[in-house]
Scaffold this active site. Sequence first.
Site, PDB file in Angstrom:
ATOM      1  N   CYS A  43       0.827  -1.215   0.000  1.00 16.56           N
ATOM      2  CA  CYS A  43       0.000   0.000   0.000  1.00 16.56           C
ATOM      3  C   CYS A  43       0.857   1.260   0.000  1.00 16.56           C
ATOM      4  O   CYS A  43       0.657   2.167  -0.795  1.00 16.56           O
ATOM      5  CB  CYS A  43      -0.948  -0.024   1.199  1.00 16.56           C
ATOM      6  SG  CYS A  43      -1.898   1.484   1.338  1.00 16.56           S
ATOM      7  N   CYS A  48      -1.486   1.673  -3.114  1.00 20.27           N
ATOM      8  CA  CYS A  48      -2.501   2.723  -2.881  1.00 20.27           C
ATOM      9  C   CYS A  48      -1.942   4.138  -2.822  1.00 20.27           C
ATOM     10  O   CYS A  48      -2.463   5.042  -3.484  1.00 20.27           O
ATOM     11  CB  CYS A  48      -3.223   2.481  -1.561  1.00 20.27           C
ATOM     12  SG  CYS A  48      -3.450   0.774  -1.103  1.00 20.27           S
ATOM     13  N   LYS A  51      -0.030   5.397  -6.015  1.00 19.55           N
ATOM     14  CA  LYS A  51      -1.060   5.405  -7.078  1.00 19.55           C
ATOM     15  C   LYS A  51      -1.969   6.610  -6.930  1.00 19.55           C
ATOM     16  O   LYS A  51      -2.243   7.334  -7.888  1.00 19.55           O
ATOM     17  CB  LYS A  51      -1.836   4.088  -7.007  1.00 19.55           C
ATOM     18  CG  LYS A  51      -2.968   3.884  -7.992  1.00 19.55           C
ATOM     19  CD  LYS A  51      -4.291   4.496  -7.608  1.00 19.55           C
ATOM     20  CE  LYS A  51      -4.780   4.150  -6.230  1.00 19.55           C
ATOM     21  NZ  LYS A  51      -5.256   2.790  -6.049  1.00 19.55           N
ATOM     22  N   TYR A 178      -9.134  -3.491 -10.937  1.00 22.11           N
ATOM     23  CA  TYR A 178      -8.783  -2.245 -10.245  1.00 22.11           C
ATOM     24  C   TYR A 178      -7.562  -1.565 -10.892  1.00 22.11           C
ATOM     25  O   TYR A 178      -7.620  -0.409 -11.310  1.00 22.11           O
ATOM     26  CB  TYR A 178      -8.390  -2.550  -8.798  1.00 22.11           C
ATOM     27  CG  TYR A 178      -9.528  -2.768  -7.846  1.00 22.11           C
ATOM     28  CD1 TYR A 178      -9.938  -1.752  -7.000  1.00 22.11           C
ATOM     29  CD2 TYR A 178     -10.161  -4.004  -7.748  1.00 22.11           C
ATOM     30  CE1 TYR A 178     -10.954  -1.954  -6.084  1.00 22.11           C
ATOM     31  CE2 TYR A 178     -11.176  -4.216  -6.836  1.00 22.11           C
ATOM     32  CZ  TYR A 178     -11.564  -3.185  -6.009  1.00 22.11           C
ATOM     33  OH  TYR A 178     -12.572  -3.391  -5.103  1.00 22.11           O
ATOM     34  N   GLU A 182      -7.421   1.915 -13.076  1.00 20.93           N
ATOM     35  CA  GLU A 182      -6.786   3.078 -12.449  1.00 20.93           C
ATOM     36  C   GLU A 182      -5.634   3.577 -13.316  1.00 20.93           C
ATOM     37  O   GLU A 182      -5.528   4.775 -13.603  1.00 20.93           O
ATOM     38  CB  GLU A 182      -6.312   2.719 -11.037  1.00 20.93           C
ATOM     39  CG  GLU A 182      -7.509   2.457 -10.117  1.00 20.93           C
ATOM     40  CD  GLU A 182      -7.143   2.102  -8.688  1.00 20.93           C
ATOM     41  OE1 GLU A 182      -5.984   1.723  -8.420  1.00 20.93           O
ATOM     42  OE2 GLU A 182      -8.035   2.216  -7.814  1.00 20.93           O
ATOM     43  N   HIS A 437     -27.147  21.811  -0.477  1.00 19.02           N
ATOM     44  CA  HIS A 437     -27.193  22.297  -1.849  1.00 19.02           C
ATOM     45  C   HIS A 437     -26.206  23.436  -2.071  1.00 19.02           C
ATOM     46  O   HIS A 437     -26.062  24.269  -1.183  1.00 19.02           O
ATOM     47  CB  HIS A 437     -28.626  22.791  -2.131  1.00 19.02           C
ATOM     48  CG  HIS A 437     -28.844  23.168  -3.545  1.00 19.02           C
ATOM     49  ND1 HIS A 437     -28.861  22.251  -4.570  1.00 19.02           N
ATOM     50  CD2 HIS A 437     -29.024  24.386  -4.121  1.00 19.02           C
ATOM     51  CE1 HIS A 437     -29.080  22.892  -5.713  1.00 19.02           C
ATOM     52  NE2 HIS A 437     -29.170  24.178  -5.464  1.00 19.02           N
ATOM     53  N   GLU A 442     -25.849  15.550  -2.625  1.00 19.46           N
ATOM     54  CA  GLU A 442     -27.261  15.737  -2.259  1.00 19.46           C
ATOM     55  C   GLU A 442     -28.160  14.770  -3.039  1.00 19.46           C
ATOM     56  O   GLU A 442     -29.269  14.460  -2.617  1.00 19.46           O
ATOM     57  CB  GLU A 442     -27.707  17.189  -2.478  1.00 19.46           C
ATOM     58  CG  GLU A 442     -27.767  17.621  -3.923  1.00 19.46           C
ATOM     59  CD  GLU A 442     -28.197  19.090  -4.076  1.00 19.46           C
ATOM     60  OE1 GLU A 442     -29.238  19.456  -3.509  1.00 19.46           O
ATOM     61  OE2 GLU A 442     -27.491  19.846  -4.758  1.00 19.46           O
TER      62      GLU A 442
HETATM   63  P1  NDP Z   1      -8.413  -7.570 -10.129  1.00 17.45           P
HETATM   64  O1  NDP Z   1      -8.748  -8.806  -9.419  1.00 17.45           O
HETATM   65  O2  NDP Z   1      -9.098  -6.315  -9.774  1.00 17.45           O
HETATM   66  O3  NDP Z   1      -8.637  -7.780 -11.680  1.00 17.45           O
HETATM   67  C1  NDP Z   1      -7.955  -8.772 -12.374  1.00 17.45           C
HETATM   68  C2  NDP Z   1      -8.266  -8.636 -13.833  1.00 17.45           C
HETATM   69  O4  NDP Z   1      -7.407  -9.490 -14.552  1.00 17.45           O
HETATM   70  C3  NDP Z   1      -9.682  -9.015 -14.187  1.00 17.45           C
HETATM   71  O5  NDP Z   1     -10.123  -8.222 -15.259  1.00 17.45           O
HETATM   72  C4  NDP Z   1      -9.541 -10.484 -14.603  1.00 17.45           C
HETATM   73  O6  NDP Z   1     -10.469 -10.867 -15.563  1.00 17.45           O
HETATM   74  C5  NDP Z   1      -8.175 -10.467 -15.258  1.00 17.45           C
HETATM   75  N1  NDP Z   1      -7.474 -11.749 -15.136  1.00 17.45           N
HETATM   76  C6  NDP Z   1      -7.340 -12.500 -14.031  1.00 17.45           C
HETATM   77  N2  NDP Z   1      -6.585 -13.578 -14.277  1.00 17.45           N
HETATM   78  C7  NDP Z   1      -6.234 -13.506 -15.576  1.00 17.45           C
HETATM   79  C8  NDP Z   1      -5.488 -14.336 -16.443  1.00 17.45           C
HETATM   80  N3  NDP Z   1      -4.949 -15.470 -16.008  1.00 17.45           N
HETATM   81  N4  NDP Z   1      -5.326 -13.925 -17.722  1.00 17.45           N
HETATM   82  C9  NDP Z   1      -5.878 -12.783 -18.167  1.00 17.45           C
HETATM   83  N5  NDP Z   1      -6.624 -11.968 -17.398  1.00 17.45           N
HETATM   84  C10 NDP Z   1      -6.791 -12.331 -16.124  1.00 17.45           C
HETATM   85  O7  NDP Z   1      -6.821  -7.458 -10.027  1.00 17.45           O
HETATM   86  P2  NDP Z   1      -5.798  -6.246 -10.028  1.00 17.45           P
HETATM   87  O8  NDP Z   1      -4.519  -6.856 -10.435  1.00 17.45           O
HETATM   88  O9  NDP Z   1      -6.331  -5.077 -10.790  1.00 17.45           O
HETATM   89  O10 NDP Z   1      -5.729  -5.850  -8.500  1.00 17.45           O
HETATM   90  C11 NDP Z   1      -5.453  -6.836  -7.519  1.00 17.45           C
HETATM   91  C12 NDP Z   1      -6.212  -6.570  -6.259  1.00 17.45           C
HETATM   92  O11 NDP Z   1      -5.621  -5.487  -5.567  1.00 17.45           O
HETATM   93  C13 NDP Z   1      -7.660  -6.175  -6.477  1.00 17.45           C
HETATM   94  O12 NDP Z   1      -8.508  -7.287  -6.538  1.00 17.45           O
HETATM   95  C14 NDP Z   1      -7.949  -5.315  -5.286  1.00 17.45           C
HETATM   96  O13 NDP Z   1      -8.431  -6.129  -4.258  1.00 17.45           O
HETATM   97  C15 NDP Z   1      -6.599  -4.720  -4.922  1.00 17.45           C
HETATM   98  N6  NDP Z   1      -6.531  -3.324  -5.374  1.00 17.45           N
HETATM   99  C16 NDP Z   1      -7.382  -2.420  -4.828  1.00 17.45           C
HETATM  100  C17 NDP Z   1      -7.356  -1.101  -5.235  1.00 17.45           C
HETATM  101  C18 NDP Z   1      -8.306  -0.127  -4.630  1.00 17.45           C
HETATM  102  O14 NDP Z   1      -8.863  -0.430  -3.580  1.00 17.45           O
HETATM  103  N7  NDP Z   1      -8.566   1.019  -5.252  1.00 17.45           N
HETATM  104  C19 NDP Z   1      -6.422  -0.629  -6.247  1.00 17.45           C
HETATM  105  C20 NDP Z   1      -5.595  -1.671  -6.767  1.00 17.45           C
HETATM  106  C21 NDP Z   1      -5.656  -2.963  -6.350  1.00 17.45           C
HETATM  107  P3  NDP Z   1     -11.858 -11.583 -15.196  1.00 17.45           P
HETATM  108  O15 NDP Z   1     -12.818 -10.469 -14.883  1.00 17.45           O
HETATM  109  O16 NDP Z   1     -12.189 -12.312 -16.433  1.00 17.45           O
HETATM  110  O17 NDP Z   1     -11.595 -12.463 -14.031  1.00 17.45           O
END
Ligand code: NDP
Length: 448
Positions: A43, A48, A51, A178, A182, A437, A442
């Site tokens: 983080c 976080c 970022k 995510y 982002e 307002h 709101e």
């Molecule tokens: P996410 O779990 O958010 O998303 C992963 C993405 O990658 C999805 O679109 C998924 O597709 C795809 N995917 C997963 N496995 C494969 C694969 N083998 N081949 C191709 N595509 C794949 O992961 P992130 O890496 O973006 O972030 C990790 C975690 O970190 C998040 O889940 C979140 O909990 C945390 N995080 C939180 C943030 C916040 O609170 N603002 C910011 C950044 C990270 P599909 O939908 O098909 O599964």
Amino acid sequence: MTAYDYDLFVIGGGSGGVRASRIAASHGARVAVAEEYRVGGTCVIRGCVPKKLLVYGAHFAEDLQDARRFGWNVPACDFDWPVLRDNVLAEVDRLEGIYGTILENNKVELYDQRATVSGPNEVTLADGTKLKAGTILIATGAWPFVPDIPGAEHGITSNEVFHLEQMPKRVVIAGGGYIANEFAGIFHEFSCNVTLVNRGDVILRGYDEQIRDRLLQIGLTKGLRFLFNHQFQSVEKRDDGSLLLHFEGQEPVETDLLLWAVGRTPNSVGLGLKEVGVELGQNGAILVDEDNQTSVPSIYAIGDVTDRVQLTPVAIREGHAFADTVFGNKPTRVDYTNIPAAVFSHPPIAGVGLTESEARNTLGQVKTYTSDFRPMKNVLAGRNERSLYKMVVDGTTDRVVGLHMIGPDAPEILQAAAIAVKAGLTKAQFDETIALHPTMSEELVLMR
Ligand code: NDP
């Protein structure tokens, strides 16, 4: 005299590990932490915090443009990536120092090296030192997943993205979650040509459908490119340094930078866990009970390495609950319901509680209310970007069971509204509140 060197030995100095150490120490435990990289963890060091600072930096692109409509004579502006990068990295250094001081002030001993588990009550440091502890806590987080395909190493992950030498002209981001959304916003605002490549046909699976559709639509209008149903086959590095991405049955795509954002894997490999009998899930997640205890009674785990909810504030809660339960004589369990979450995309998304489809699948009767509006600031700025707020209500009890929003400052607004959802307030109680307002928030009390 106890036979142990410490009451608690924590492996991993991220947000969860630091909180657990500090609280356990405040309960009188003798605590040590081993961190092989930098105190603060994902983080603070490579997640976080840096970022969010990049998100702020990126937003100036639109703010400077909009300022002209508000009468400001803004000359042509250049963006200097190394200035932002170095300022962000300096802030990360400052925060790392603060985390170190927290440990020091709480008399938590810090070993700045890797530690592995060598027995139910023993850890071994990278330099060979063996230490005994009454309890061991694993808080090693997660690590970016990189698919096993030829040339995958030519891509970078969120670990490296904060250190780029220069802004690339073209960026391909693999994933639709995510991190992908982002960084799509960040790179786009820094004038990069951005393509998101997703294996499926939706972005942000798990978020409310209407809200994520709105992000997609705004992204397309801004000029982001989305490729769905694309399976990576290989990555080819060319002599000029550019990359050629190959997909199964699809046209290849050229890019200057590839960012893997396809999920994060629990960081449990090579820690000696299996050898001492700690049960792991399929993806290496440490399996724990409601009290964060593993299958070995003296070993506990919290945070991303357990792959429950991969969010910093959840890891912190788990660390705190663990320390209170085990060392504070105050049994505490984390309540995983109604956890608010946000995606710091451009514009951001935030949500708490059930999505409409989750509510329809679990409740008898569901009512939804939406407010689809153009924020006042966007109207004057001539920015045709609409916000969308959605409230999901249990039709039987009138209780608000979900709130989902996309629009400026959505995460800031949602954090406050999440208190009302968590408290179980009804739609009528939202409506009784007089609007403040003119604000965007709101809308939350004006949905009819
Ligand atoms: P996410 O779990 O958010 O998303 C992963 C993405 O990658 C999805 O679109 C998924 O597709 C795809 N995917 C997963 N496995 C494969 C694969 N083998 N081949 C191709 N595509 C794949 O992961 P992130 O890496 O973006 O972030 C990790 C975690 O970190 C998040 O889940 C979140 O909990 C945390 N995080 C939180 C943030 C916040 O609170 N603002 C910011 C950044 C990270 P599909 O939908 O098909 O599964």
